[in-house]
Design a protein around this motif. Sequence first.
Motif, PDB file in Angstrom:
ATOM      1  N   VAL A 197     -35.163  16.848  16.161  1.00  0.00           N
ATOM      2  CA  VAL A 197     -35.836  16.494  14.901  1.00  0.00           C
ATOM      3  C   VAL A 197     -34.782  16.093  13.859  1.00  0.00           C
ATOM      4  O   VAL A 197     -34.944  15.130  13.121  1.00  0.00           O
ATOM      5  N   LEU A 198     -33.680  16.832  13.858  1.00  0.00           N
ATOM      6  CA  LEU A 198     -32.633  16.558  12.871  1.00  0.00           C
ATOM      7  C   LEU A 198     -31.996  15.186  13.106  1.00  0.00           C
ATOM      8  O   LEU A 198     -31.838  14.392  12.169  1.00  0.00           O
ATOM      9  N   TRP A 199     -31.608  14.881  14.348  1.00  0.00           N
ATOM     10  CA  TRP A 199     -30.747  13.723  14.564  1.00  0.00           C
ATOM     11  C   TRP A 199     -31.005  12.977  15.877  1.00  0.00           C
ATOM     12  O   TRP A 199     -30.153  12.202  16.311  1.00  0.00           O
ATOM     13  N   GLY A 200     -32.138  13.213  16.512  1.00  0.00           N
ATOM     14  CA  GLY A 200     -32.396  12.589  17.811  1.00  0.00           C
ATOM     15  C   GLY A 200     -32.428  11.082  17.764  1.00  0.00           C
ATOM     16  O   GLY A 200     -31.423  10.405  18.028  1.00  0.00           O
ATOM     17  N   ASN A 201     -33.546  10.497  17.392  1.00  0.00           N
ATOM     18  CA  ASN A 201     -33.643   9.035  17.327  1.00  0.00           C
ATOM     19  C   ASN A 201     -32.970   8.446  16.096  1.00  0.00           C
ATOM     20  O   ASN A 201     -32.496   7.315  16.129  1.00  0.00           O
ATOM     21  N   VAL A 202     -32.947   9.184  14.992  1.00  0.00           N
ATOM     22  CA  VAL A 202     -32.301   8.649  13.774  1.00  0.00           C
ATOM     23  C   VAL A 202     -30.841   8.338  14.049  1.00  0.00           C
ATOM     24  O   VAL A 202     -30.250   7.455  13.423  1.00  0.00           O
ATOM     25  N   SER A 203     -30.242   9.043  15.008  1.00  0.00           N
ATOM     26  CA  SER A 203     -28.834   8.782  15.339  1.00  0.00           C
ATOM     27  C   SER A 203     -28.628   7.332  15.766  1.00  0.00           C
ATOM     28  O   SER A 203     -27.518   6.815  15.687  1.00  0.00           O
ATOM     29  N   LEU A 204     -29.683   6.681  16.225  1.00  0.00           N
ATOM     30  CA  LEU A 204     -29.590   5.298  16.718  1.00  0.00           C
ATOM     31  C   LEU A 204     -29.717   4.265  15.601  1.00  0.00           C
ATOM     32  O   LEU A 204     -29.597   3.061  15.843  1.00  0.00           O
ATOM     33  N   LEU A 205     -29.987   4.734  14.381  1.00  0.00           N
ATOM     34  CA  LEU A 205     -30.079   3.833  13.228  1.00  0.00           C
ATOM     35  C   LEU A 205     -28.717   3.730  12.570  1.00  0.00           C
ATOM     36  O   LEU A 205     -28.010   4.720  12.431  1.00  0.00           O
ATOM     37  N   ASN A 206     -28.382   2.564  12.131  1.00  0.00           N
ATOM     38  CA  ASN A 206     -27.169   2.422  11.348  1.00  0.00           C
ATOM     39  C   ASN A 206     -27.458   2.755   9.891  1.00  0.00           C
ATOM     40  O   ASN A 206     -28.577   2.607   9.424  1.00  0.00           O
ATOM     41  N   GLY A 207     -26.445   3.223   9.175  1.00  0.00           N
ATOM     42  CA  GLY A 207     -26.578   3.371   7.724  1.00  0.00           C
ATOM     43  C   GLY A 207     -27.376   4.564   7.248  1.00  0.00           C
ATOM     44  O   GLY A 207     -27.812   4.589   6.099  1.00  0.00           O
TER      45      GLY A 207
END
Lengths: 377, 377
Positions: free
Chosen positions: A91-101
């Motif tokens: 929830v913290l950083w799973g898919n968001v890790s794949l976003l830049n910026g």
Amino acid sequence: MSAPEPTNPGEGADSTRIVVTYRIDPGIGVEPQAVAEAIRAEQTIEFPFDLAPTWIQNEVVGRIEGIDQQVVQISYPLGVTGGGLVQFLNVLWGNVSLLNGVRIVDLQLPAAFLAGFSGPRFGISGVRSLFNAPTRPLLCTALKPMGLSPKELGATAVTLARAGFDMIKDDHGLASQPWAPWAERVQTISRLVCEIDASSDHHSVYMPALNVPADQLVEAAHQAKEWGAGALLVLPGLTGFDSLRVLAEDSELNLPIMSHPSFLGSTVVNPQQGISHGIVFGTIMRLAGADISIFPNYGGRFSFSQQQCEEIAQACAVPLGELAPIFPSPGGGMTLDRVPEMIEVYGNDLTLLIGGALHRGDLSINAQRLVDAVASL
Amino acid sequence: MSAPEPTNPGEGADSTRIVVTYRIDPGIGVEPQAVAEAIRAEQTIEFPFDLAPTWIQNEVVGRIEGIDQQVVQISYPLGVTGGGLVQFLNVLWGNVSLLNGVRIVDLQLPAAFLAGFSGPRFGISGVRSLFNAPTRPLLCTALKPMGLSPKELGATAVTLARAGFDMIKDDHGLASQPWAPWAERVQTISRLVCEIDASSDHHSVYMPALNVPADQLVEAAHQAKEWGAGALLVLPGLTGFDSLRVLAEDSELNLPIMSHPSFLGSTVVNPQQGISHGIVFGTIMRLAGADISIFPNYGGRFSFSQQQCEEIAQACAVPLGELAPIFPSPGGGMTLDRVPEMIEVYGNDLTLLIGGALHRGDLSINAQRLVDAVASL
């Protein structure tokens, strides 16, 4: 660890939600509002928001708590983290890790969430008791270089234990190389350090690196303890943060754990992307159960700034539910002459980690000088 | 997996060494030669080079093979990776991950190293046999949104299995939330999909997410198989790459594995730091034993470029010792109308992963349309 209870929508209090603060890089050219809308669905339902049932939109999807210029705050109900640390990190950083910026700059964990974790088994006070060191910084060093035999590494360990080091750890890269296979090394060094320890006023322990295959991790930890190891070095960036939790919660094991930052650098070093240093090396390590968190000190071989290092030390110490505070352990190219400065910056709740520099000149003399300098603090 | 043999210095051939190519960002203001000298010691002896015995300098420390402007090539003897995948990843990216401005852009693994890994159990040909699909792309979709009950998710799975999807996976964030606890969900959906499968010409499998605590991972996989699950979704960024290897090597389990990129984004998205997309989502996933590697497709919700995605697909396919090629599975906001373009770009050795978009309109009609479009390929 049991799954957290679902949020009771009737309560509606923020004290039952996890609050994550993200900083959005203006360089990506997307409005913070749009990024926030994307993140709150991405980290929960991963589904077009408009197609989700209304109750799921309201009670499962993250909620935007505020947007201030490039800083976005989103809260999540505890239910989405059901299942434990793995899903919390997802929830913290799973898919968001794949976003830049996108960078996580703050994290608020409610008491109801923290109650699901036992955290560090020893913490600062437990480790201090073990070494009968109520106020001074603790002393740790690493056995190196790779290539030495178990006997050669053992001879170094004996010198360091005689000098009075608290913890003598494997270099984190000592796995099961042909020069010093894991079992032979851990057995040999454990025995040698225990012998010195038995004949000394001072307590010294050997800390083997659990740089081992995933299916041997728990067994290796128990085996090491049986042989006489007195602490464990874990590499959660490689073996998973939850493997650290498993070892910390193991009451039969009952050994202090030091965490190593291997493989985790990319998560923190990009100023526009990732997770802040304090959250990774302070909050998450503590949640997972490390008693001592290694990170590269400013001014050494790595890229962390003094401010980032102080942020880590702070996250190791601040109140976090019932979870014990832990020792920061800044390392990576530290030298003896920097010790006074480090104590000034970090205070005495510090595990000094000095490795290669001890070997420049006479190891025994250098080690003794460090032990003496610290003993009076 | 047994530890690789030490390099025989008498051979001296590069075919017995791992070769890593790093690109150094000129922005960090350090000469590539100096960075190379630092890396070759950092990733092996982590010790002042001049203090190491001569034989260790020559036979353990990495060797600089070449420097061309900002590109540095360093080779490592196999002995330093002794102990398996965890230590290999530590040599590749352990402490270097903490440096700014270093990116791994190429990786050469010698046959002697690769022989220590069994890799994907199924690979492209094994997965194709399982689904009796000798040439067409495979079809996968995810059960969502989080918040639905096991019965509701199961009803969706039934619709997708009836339409003829090959693999129906849990959304990777389905862990053990209160709305659909792990055991109840996996048991319910396994049973429903098996029922459809038994009465159909087409083989469909349910693939639960192994988003579970570290100490329950292997047991959960076996339990899922016993209940009727036909494939497994693993999150190596959270549970560790070596946990993927353990599952892939488990001959009693013997199920295809799909890997999810959760938490791994920061390792690739910064152009100046990290590891190239192809190495992480192609080479490493294959080495660890994934049969199908998910990554975010270009033009979807994430930041990967078409070139980066093609690099991943290539790394899934190129010769890699005796390790089977695997399916790339570009996902993340894919829609039905992009399918022809994806097949043109990736070819037929592709696992199409289409999630939320299937739910816009009638799920059953959308699913059937996709199955029909792919069946003729």
